[in-house]
Design an enzyme around this catalytic site. Structure first.
Site, short mmCIF file in Angstrom:
data_model
loop_
_atom_site.label_atom_id
_atom_site.label_comp_id
_atom_site.label_asym_id
_atom_site.label_seq_id
_atom_site.Cartn_x
_atom_site.Cartn_y
_atom_site.Cartn_z
N HIS A 203 0.89 -1.17 0.00
CA HIS A 203 0.00 0.00 0.00
C HIS A 203 0.92 1.22 0.00
CE1 HIS A 203 -3.64 2.33 1.34
NE2 HIS A 203 -2.69 3.12 1.80
N CYS A 236 -3.63 10.08 5.44
CA CYS A 236 -4.05 9.62 6.77
C CYS A 236 -4.25 10.81 7.69
CB CYS A 236 -3.01 8.66 7.35
SG CYS A 236 -3.42 8.10 9.04
#
Length: 302
Positions: A203, A236
């Site tokens: 990822h 994030c």
């Protein structure tokens, strides 16, 4: 070759506005029509923390009706995993940060405490929902904007602990996009030497502009499963400085051009990109393929 689209989850959690449920479902349907066979459609987290994910239950229930689509939902704990299974997710994705700083900021637990949480989820799934898959992402595996350098030995230790709990699908996440190709190759080799085929994917984020280069490095050391987000959305909220994911369209173009069949149609991705723009008209969209167009010489892998 598998490309899991994470835009509806990772891509939207940092969006400035909230995409409607109807628009999300239309976008997911468009991605599936383009040949995307795995989509992380949302996360079961408190809406007060990430309001963009408040409708994940409804989105999962819609997506599971799309034939041939593997519906993935993120869950940070057992309660979230149970909600994902109740909604009908085919796979639950659980994050485990390697760095202590990010683990505390993201989950309010230490890495080892989160590994124990995963152990509880493994046991519950075996007992209650054995048909549901579990994957665990080792977040901040290549560096952390809170703690800085993340030792390779620490990544190996967390991956080994997860494998010992019975997790058979483990990925490595460059959560803040600090990795370089040499580091990708080194960490992948070290983790694989410890846990073997339980290491399945990467990822990657594109903070430093090395996302696609890092994907290529992963490809060279045997990774065949990648996460990506349409138009490079993402980041994030608990990792300062983290920017978007690698661009799905650009990744698929590279893989197909190299002869790796993804089953994904680039024209279909461009159409899905238009659906994304309709749902989030004020969000910046990235990607070289969309900027340049599909080259006349492009040929899909056989």
């Amino acid at each position: 070759m598998t490309v899991c689209e994470v835009g509806p989850r990772d891509g939207l959690q940092m969006a400035k506005s909230i995409m409607t449920t109807e628009a999300k479902c239309a976008w997911i349907a468009g991605l599936a029509a383009a040949g995307v066979r795995e989509i992380e459609v949302g996360s079961f987290v408190p809406a007060r923390l990430i309001p963009q994910m408040a409708d994940t239950d409804a989105v999962v229930r819609f997506a599971k009706g799309i034939a041939g689509l593997t519906v993935v939902a993120l869950a940070p704990n057992l309660r979230g995993a149970q909600a994902a299974v109740m909604a009908g997710a085919h796979r639950v994705s659980v994050p485990v940060s390697v760095s202590a700083g990010h683990s505390r900021a993201n989950l309010n637990r230490s890495p080892d405490e989160q590994v124990a949480v995963v152990g509880g989820i493994v046991a519950w799934l075996r007992e209650t929902a054995p048909g549901v898959e579990l994957e665990v992402a080792c977040s901040t595996a290549f560096g952390c904007s809170i703690d800085g350098v993340v030792p390779e030995t620490g990544v190996v230790r967390i991956a080994a602990a997860l494998a010992a709990h019975g997790v058979s699908q483990i990925g490595l996440a460059d959560t803040v996009g600090y990795a370089n190709p040499a580091q990708i190759r080194s960490v992948v080799r070290a983790v694989r030497a410890e846990i073997g085929p339980a290491l399945v994917g990467l990822h990657l984020h594109d903070t430093m502009g090395l996302g696609i280069a890092n994907a290529l490095a992963g490809l060279e050391v045997g990774i065949r499963d990648f996460d990506a987000a349409l138009a490079g959305l993402g980041g994030c909220p608990f990792a300062p400085g983290a920017s978007g994911n690698i661009v799905t369209e650009d990744l698929v173009f590279m893989l197909e051009s190299m002869g790796f069949a993804t089953g994904i149609d680039l024209d279909g991705l461009i159409k899905a990109r238009a659906l994304l723009h309709q749902g989030l008209p004020d969000e910046a969209m990235h990607g070289q393929l969309a900027k340049a167009g599909i080259p006349r010489i492009f040929q899909r892998a056989a």
